[in-house]
Design a protein around this motif. Structure first.
Motif, mmCIF file in Angstrom:
data_model
loop_
_atom_site.group_PDB
_atom_site.id
_atom_site.type_symbol
_atom_site.label_atom_id
_atom_site.label_comp_id
_atom_site.label_asym_id
_atom_site.label_seq_id
_atom_site.Cartn_x
_atom_site.Cartn_y
_atom_site.Cartn_z
ATOM 1 N N LEU A 146 -4.130 42.379 14.260
ATOM 2 C CA LEU A 146 -2.834 41.758 14.585
ATOM 3 C C LEU A 146 -1.680 42.379 13.801
ATOM 4 O O LEU A 146 -0.519 42.056 14.040
ATOM 5 C CB LEU A 146 -2.910 40.245 14.351
ATOM 6 N N TYR A 151 -0.652 40.413 20.073
ATOM 7 C CA TYR A 151 -1.579 39.375 20.562
ATOM 8 C C TYR A 151 -3.028 39.840 20.457
ATOM 9 O O TYR A 151 -3.304 41.018 20.267
ATOM 10 C CB TYR A 151 -1.212 38.989 22.000
ATOM 11 N N ASP A 161 -6.326 34.906 23.223
ATOM 12 C CA ASP A 161 -5.512 34.225 22.210
ATOM 13 C C ASP A 161 -5.872 32.745 22.132
ATOM 14 O O ASP A 161 -5.952 32.176 21.043
ATOM 15 C CB ASP A 161 -4.020 34.374 22.560
ATOM 16 N N TRP A 188 0.719 35.318 13.832
ATOM 17 C CA TRP A 188 0.233 35.124 15.206
ATOM 18 C C TRP A 188 -0.048 33.639 15.472
ATOM 19 O O TRP A 188 0.338 33.094 16.506
ATOM 20 C CB TRP A 188 -1.020 35.984 15.398
#
Ligand SMILES: N[C@@H](CCC(=O)N[C@@H](CS)C(=O)NCC(=O)O)C(=O)O
Length: 204
Positions: A146, A151, A161, A188
């Motif tokens: 990441l 993603y 995800d 993220w």
């Protein structure tokens, strides 16, 4: 309309995230695992393995009802039914399958293994530590990935995800120390967790 039978575990969350993110109307039927509701004859008729989650889609393929267990199968089913969150390009799709399998078959089962050993009648700390180290290693690799891409599977949000976020959420609640010092994963998770559909999916 889809019926969802679930509890707020990572597998239960994964199925609910799928329905919410794909925008498929559903009714949630909470299953109290601590009361053994997943072992009732009614539930066993849906999944003889006595495990949540299960969905029943009254308007399944060919207009026929469909009963489906396995959280990742539910994730893929919802993505295909809605036409969302599956990359079209072949290489991007292959990267998505890899990311999805890592999230669903590495992270969640390893989290489950740690919990099983820690909660066992005779806990075995060295085994628990071995599983914790393994889980931490998976998250470290995710953090490195990441750093290079926004993603889980690359440049677009995908069902990978959602699967990873389910495992992340459960780990952040029970074993937060395994997620320390992983800035890209944290960045993220903040973004994915802020999605309105995700917030609805977590409310068990
Ligand atoms: N591979 C299955 C695992 C399902 C599973 O382990 N469900 C757990 C909750 S997370 C459960 O129902 N446990 C009850 C039991 O095994 O007694 C999936 O992804 O759905």
């Amino acid at each position: 309309m889809i019926d969802l039978y679930a509890a707020g575990t990572s597998n239960g969350m994964r199925a609910r995230m799928a329905l919410e993110e794909c925008g498929l109307p559903y009714t949630l039927h909470p299953v109290a695992l601590d009361k053994g509701e997943h072992k009732s004859p009614e539930f066993l008729a849906l999944n003889p393995n006595a495990q949540i989650p299960v969905i029943v889609d009254r308007d399944g393929p060919g207009g026929k009802p469909l009963t489906l267990s396995q959280s990742t199968a539910i994730l893929i089913y919802c993505a295909e039914k809605s036409g969302k969150y599956l990359p079209k390009d072949g290489a991007a799709r292959a990267a998505m399958w890899q990311a999805l399998m890592s999230a669903s078959t590495d992270i969640t089962p390893m989290f489950g293994s740690v919990n099983a050993v820690v909660r066992a009648k005779e806990p075995h700390p060295p085994t628990a530590q071995m599983f914790k180290d393994r889980l931490r290693q998976y998250f470290k690799v995710w953090d490195e990935r990441l750093a290079k891409q926004p993603y889980a599977a690359g440049s677009e949000v995908s069902i990978a995800d959602f699967s990873l976020f389910a495992g992340y959420m459960r780990t952040s609640g029970a074993l937060p120390e395994l997620l320390e010092g992983l800035p890209n994963l944290t960045r993220w998770a903040k973004e994915i967790g802020a999605r309105p559909a995700m917030q609805r999916a977590l409310r068990f």
